[in-house]
Enzyme design. Structure first.
Site, PDB file in Angstrom:
ATOM      1  N   ASN A   9     -11.533  60.769  11.160  1.00  0.00           N
ATOM      2  CA  ASN A   9     -12.768  60.144  10.672  1.00  0.00           C
ATOM      3  C   ASN A   9     -12.366  58.890   9.898  1.00  0.00           C
ATOM      4  OD1 ASN A   9     -15.181  59.462   9.491  1.00  0.00           O
ATOM      5  ND2 ASN A   9     -15.298  61.250   8.135  1.00  0.00           N
ATOM      6  N   LYS A  11     -14.293  56.687   8.691  1.00  0.00           N
ATOM      7  CA  LYS A  11     -15.340  56.299   7.712  1.00  0.00           C
ATOM      8  C   LYS A  11     -15.613  54.794   7.826  1.00  0.00           C
ATOM      9  CE  LYS A  11     -13.920  60.164   4.916  1.00  0.00           C
ATOM     10  NZ  LYS A  11     -13.832  60.795   3.598  1.00  0.00           N
ATOM     11  N   HIS A  90     -22.041  65.084   7.129  1.00  0.00           N
ATOM     12  CA  HIS A  90     -20.924  64.829   6.206  1.00  0.00           C
ATOM     13  C   HIS A  90     -21.481  64.706   4.784  1.00  0.00           C
ATOM     14  CE1 HIS A  90     -17.450  63.080   4.270  1.00  0.00           C
ATOM     15  NE2 HIS A  90     -16.732  63.366   5.348  1.00  0.00           N
ATOM     16  N   GLU A 139     -15.940  71.642   4.735  1.00  0.00           N
ATOM     17  CA  GLU A 139     -15.299  70.554   4.000  1.00  0.00           C
ATOM     18  C   GLU A 139     -15.830  70.531   2.566  1.00  0.00           C
ATOM     19  OE1 GLU A 139     -13.845  66.694   5.846  1.00  0.00           O
ATOM     20  OE2 GLU A 139     -15.674  66.064   4.839  1.00  0.00           O
ATOM     21  N   GLY A 145     -10.663  63.250  -0.055  1.00  0.00           N
ATOM     22  CA  GLY A 145      -9.992  62.055  -0.568  1.00  0.00           C
ATOM     23  C   GLY A 145      -9.303  62.244  -1.908  1.00  0.00           C
ATOM     24  N   SER A 176      -8.537  66.341   2.499  1.00  0.00           N
ATOM     25  CA  SER A 176      -7.140  66.112   2.087  1.00  0.00           C
ATOM     26  C   SER A 176      -6.115  66.777   3.012  1.00  0.00           C
ATOM     27  CB  SER A 176      -6.925  66.557   0.637  1.00  0.00           C
ATOM     28  OG  SER A 176      -7.630  65.684  -0.234  1.00  0.00           O
ATOM     29  N   GLY A 197      -9.517  62.368   7.163  1.00  0.00           N
ATOM     30  CA  GLY A 197     -10.007  61.058   6.748  1.00  0.00           C
ATOM     31  C   GLY A 197      -8.833  60.137   6.458  1.00  0.00           C
TER      32      GLY A 197
HETATM   33  P1  PGA Z   1      -9.965  63.067   3.578  1.00  0.00           P
HETATM   34  O1  PGA Z   1     -11.439  62.995   4.198  1.00  0.00           O
HETATM   35  O2  PGA Z   1      -9.054  63.612   4.671  1.00  0.00           O
HETATM   36  O3  PGA Z   1      -9.625  61.669   3.189  1.00  0.00           O
HETATM   37  O4  PGA Z   1     -10.019  64.009   2.425  1.00  0.00           O
HETATM   38  C1  PGA Z   1     -11.910  63.929   5.106  1.00  0.00           C
HETATM   39  C2  PGA Z   1     -13.357  63.660   5.431  1.00  0.00           C
HETATM   40  O5  PGA Z   1     -14.122  63.312   4.521  1.00  0.00           O
HETATM   41  O6  PGA Z   1     -13.801  63.822   6.591  1.00  0.00           O
END
Ligand code: PGA
Length: 213
Positions: A9, A11, A90, A139, A145, A176, A197
C-alpha cells in the site's frame, strides 16, 4: 502449504516516474515463488504506469457511486481498466475522510458489481464487514507506521473472531510489517498474508520481505 497474499500500500506516495523506477527495481530483485501472490496498490495517477508486471494491481479507493456527476470520484468501471483489487475501509480513510459503515458498504457494493476483489480493513473484530468482501485485513491503528507491530498471538486471537463471523474470507495482518517480522505473521495458521505500507516504498526491501514470507 497455504498460499499467501502480499499487498503493498503506497498510500499518498510516489509520482509516476518514481512508481516506474520502483517497478523496474522490484522486477530486478523479486524472486517469484509458487503460492505467493503480490498486489501493489499505488495512487490512481500511477496505476496506469504499471504494465507487464509480475504483480497484480489494486486501487486504494473507489467511488461509492455509479458513473455520473460525482466530481473527483473514480468509479468501478474506470478502475477495472487497471486494477483487479481495491482497498476499502482503511483506518486512514475512516479517520481523515470520515468514512463510516454506510459509505463503506456502498463502496464494497460498487466494487463487487464491477468484479473487483475487495481487500477490506478492520481495526478490531467488532467492525462491520459488508457482504461480498473476499479478503479482510486486521490492522490495529497503533501499529500503523509506528514500528510497533501487533503481537502475533493477538493477531491470531482477532483472526479467529473474524473467521468465526466470515468463514470464507482470507485474513491478512497489517501494521509495521517489515522483512524482520514478516515470518512471525505468515507462519500463523489463520493469517493468509500481509499489507505493507512503509516497508513497501523501497522496492528492494519489499522484494526481500516477500522472499522471507
Ligand atoms: P505500515 O502501514 O506498514 O507503514 O504500518 C500499513 C498500512 O497502513 O496499510
Amino acid at each position: 502449504m497455504k498460499s499467501l497474499l502480499l499487498v503493498a500500500n503506497f498510500k499518498s506516495h510516489k509520482t509516476v516516474s518514481e512508481a516506474k523506477t520502483w517497478s523496474q527495481e522490484f522486477e530486478k530483485n523479486f524472486k517469484p515463488a509458487p503460492g505467493k501472490e503480490v498486489v501493489v496498490c499505488p495512487s490512481f495517477t500511477a496505476l496506469a504506469a504499471f504494465s507487464d508486471t509480475s504483480f497484480k494491481l489494486g486501487a486504494q479507493d473507489i467511488s461509492p457511486f455509479d458513473e455520473g456527476a460525482f466530481t473527483g470520484e473514480i468509479n468501478g468501471i474506470q478502475l477495472k481498466e487497471f486494477a483487479e483489487y481495491v482497498l476499502i475501509g482503511h483506518s486512514e480513510r475512516r479517520e481523515n475522510f470520515k468514512e463510516e459503515d454506510e459509505v463503506l458498504r456502498a463502496k464494497v457494493s460498487q466494487a463487487v458489481k464491477e468484479g473487483l476483489k475487495v481487500i477490506f480493513f478492520v481495526q478490531n473484530a467488532l467492525q462491520i464487514v459488508p457482504e461480498g468482501v473476499e479478503v479482510i485485513v486486521y490492522e490495529p491503528t497503533f501499529a500503523i507506521g509506528t514500528g510497533v507491530a501487533e503481537m502475533p498471538e493477538n493477531a491470531t486471537d482477532i483472526a479467529e473472531k473474524i473467521k468465526d463471523k466470515n468463514p470464507n474470507v482470507k485474513i491478512l495482518y497489517g501494521g509495521s510489517v517489515t522483512p524482520q517480522n514478516i515470518k512471525e505473521f505468515t507462519e500463523l495458521t489463520l493469517i493468509d498474508g500481509v499489507v505493507v505500507g512503509g516497508a513497501s516504498l523501497d522496492a528492494k526491501e519489499f522484494a526481500k520481505l516477500i522472499e522471507l514470507a
